[in-house]
Design an enzyme around this catalytic site. Structure first.
Site, short mmCIF file in Angstrom:
data_model
loop_
_atom_site.label_atom_id
_atom_site.label_comp_id
_atom_site.label_asym_id
_atom_site.label_seq_id
_atom_site.Cartn_x
_atom_site.Cartn_y
_atom_site.Cartn_z
N TYR A 49 33.54 37.91 50.20
CA TYR A 49 34.83 37.28 50.44
C TYR A 49 35.23 36.34 49.31
CZ TYR A 49 38.72 34.93 52.64
OH TYR A 49 39.98 34.44 52.90
N GLY A 104 40.32 29.64 51.37
CA GLY A 104 40.16 29.85 52.81
C GLY A 104 38.74 30.22 53.19
N TYR A 155 50.82 28.79 54.51
CA TYR A 155 51.13 30.20 54.71
C TYR A 155 52.25 30.27 55.74
CZ TYR A 155 47.18 32.23 52.16
OH TYR A 155 46.33 32.63 51.17
N HIS A 320 46.38 35.04 42.55
CA HIS A 320 45.46 34.83 43.68
C HIS A 320 44.02 35.15 43.28
CE1 HIS A 320 46.00 33.75 47.97
NE2 HIS A 320 44.80 34.29 48.12
N ARG A 323 42.75 38.73 43.76
CA ARG A 323 42.35 39.19 45.10
C ARG A 323 43.43 39.98 45.83
NH1 ARG A 323 38.38 36.82 47.69
NH2 ARG A 323 39.52 36.34 49.61
N ASP A 351 46.85 29.05 37.89
CA ASP A 351 45.74 29.34 38.79
C ASP A 351 45.23 30.73 38.45
OD1 ASP A 351 44.36 29.06 41.64
OD2 ASP A 351 45.35 31.01 41.62
N SER A 352 43.93 30.94 38.57
CA SER A 352 43.28 32.24 38.39
C SER A 352 42.66 32.36 37.00
CB SER A 352 44.22 33.43 38.64
OG SER A 352 44.83 33.34 39.92
N GLY A 353 41.36 32.38 36.97
CA GLY A 353 40.63 32.62 35.74
C GLY A 353 40.02 31.40 35.09
N ARG A 355 37.49 28.77 34.25
CA ARG A 355 36.05 28.68 34.45
C ARG A 355 35.42 27.49 33.72
NH1 ARG A 355 37.52 31.36 37.86
NH2 ARG A 355 37.03 33.51 38.42
#
Length: 426
Positions: A49, A104, A155, A320, A323, A351-353, A355
């Site tokens: 997940y 989540g 949401y 996301h 995802r 957002d996303s990636g 690190r």
């Protein structure tokens, strides 16, 4: 974390001084090792997940490849001893340009995940975007954070009164902004979860904002008043029932005897996200909240322009974490296109990636005002709970500070695109 300059050297000193005493960091300093150890510490269901992505994983890989296409060009002899990592977002000064993304069902990686993350965020001066799909109610997280900065992710439910209830609670809990996630009106195709037949929400994980909500409880009560089919009895169904009883508020034995946990899960699955979410829905936000509105999940410049025309205070450029849509555009590539389209004034977050601290530097140079950190802090949680989250945050901020020192950038506004070059080797 101190908001004073020198985060990088301070972190180095802390780690190396401990090394003199034979103590190694509980959380690895590099992402690859952090990921490897977190995978070993996690269950297969948790790893699928949290670490999994959509389809063949091409969007996740593309997110990372986008960073690899840029090289940082260090500058020498700047004479700057101190660095100011602070940024202003939505009228508030933040000590660093790093925020914690909403994740989540975080309890998959550790019990009371949202509370531990909230405390780590407060301890490091990092804004935490409380997840709409959290495992601890937002009020509990707010109490754990005191006056520390938090935002709330929303949401958009099929039930409009539920939307208003969540917004009102976020305002009462001291949220500094409302972050509306646009890209998950339906779940993406996630093979890692599908191959296990695993959805945490179906076991009652990640629905604490709902089971703690008065409007949601009224909907559940209405459902209990209607006849319902008896569930099929299998060993798996029994395990799921036990999980629902453990994850629902209240005593385990009382929950086992009650229909409420199952009805709550079924109600959540029915109403949690509105597949028909439209710009018309979003246009109602100004009349529903006094909070700044942030729209998350935008990748196309036309959508960015429309969001700003509607009065959005900020945009989160995000896929996301790879995802939702397989083979989608990398968030970093979308950031460049959107920044060029909307100009320098609007507030854009990436957002996303992300690190590493060098990734943060690259994103800022390409037009982000701040970034959201996701999987890395969840991996820290899996390894060491709250201290693990703190260590991940401190490591990334330290590397950002050191990168700034070595590129001659004394403050965040000095991180500009001319400090990057396309990496022809890739």
């Amino acid at each position: 974390m101190s908001t004073t300059p020198g985060a990088g050297l301070s972190r180095l000193n802390t780690i190396y001084r401990a090394g003199v005493l034979g103590r190694r960091p509980r959380v690895p300093a590099d992402f690859a090792e952090l990921e490897r150890r977190a995978r070993r510490a996690s269950s297969p269901v948790a790893w699928a997940y949290v670490a999994g992505g959509a389809g063949e994983g091409r969007t996740m890989r593309r997110n990372r490849a986008a960073f690899d296409r840029w090289a940082i060009v260090p500058r020498m002899a700047s004479g700057a001893v101190e660095r100011d990592l602070s940024v202003e977002l939505l009228g508030r000064r933040h000590p660093t340009p790093v925020l914690l993304a909403p994740v989540g069902a975080g309890a998959l990686m550790g019990a009371d995940s949202d509370l531990k993350t909230a405390r780590a965020a407060a301890a490091t001066g990092t804004t935490y975007i409380l997840s709409n799909q959290g495992c601890n109610p937002m009020e509990d997280c707010a109490a754990a954070m005191g006056d520390a900065s938090r935002w709330f992710q929303l949401y958009w439910s099929k039930d409009e009164d539920m939307v208003d209830s969540l917004i009102a609670r976020a305002e009462a809990a001291g949220a500094g902004a409302l972050v509306v996630t646009l890209d998950t009106t339906v779940l993406g195709w996630r093979p890692q979860d599908l191959n296990l037949g695993s959805l945490p929400f179906s076991r009652g994980q990640g629905i604490a904002q709902y089971t703690s909500d008065p409007r949601f409880r009224r909907i559940v009560a209405e459902r209990l008043g209607r006849p319902s089919a008896r569930p099929q009895v299998t060993l798996g169904a029994i395990r799921t029932l036990l999980a629902m009883a453990r994850n629902h508020p209240g005593g385990f034995l009382a929950n086992l005897r009650s229909r409420v946990p199952r009805a709550s899960v079924e109600t959540f699955l029915d109403i949690y996200s509105n597949a028909g979410l439209s710009w018309d829905h979003l246009a109602t936000l100004r009349g529903r909240t006094r909070l700044p509105v942030v729209l998350k999940g935008i990748l196309h410049p036309d959508d960015a322009r429309r969001a700003l025309d509607l009065g959005a205070d900020a945009i989160v450029v995000s896929n996301h974490g790879g995802r939702q849509v397989d083979n989608a555009v990398a968030s970093l590539d979308a950031l460049i296109t959107i920044r060029d389209a909307v100009g320098p004034a609007p507030t854009l977050l990436l957002d996303s990636g992300i690190r590493t601290g060098a990734d943060v530097f690259t994103a800022l140079a390409l037009g982000a005002d701040a970034v959201l950190l996701g999987r890395p802090y969840m991996y820290g949680l899996a390894l060491a709970g709250r201290p693990g989250v703190e260590d991940v945050i401190r490591n990334i901020i330290a590397e950002l500070d050191l990168t700034m020192a070595l590129t001659g950038t004394p403050a965040i506004p000095a991180i500009t695109r001319d400090l990057l070059r396309p990496d022809t080797a890739t």
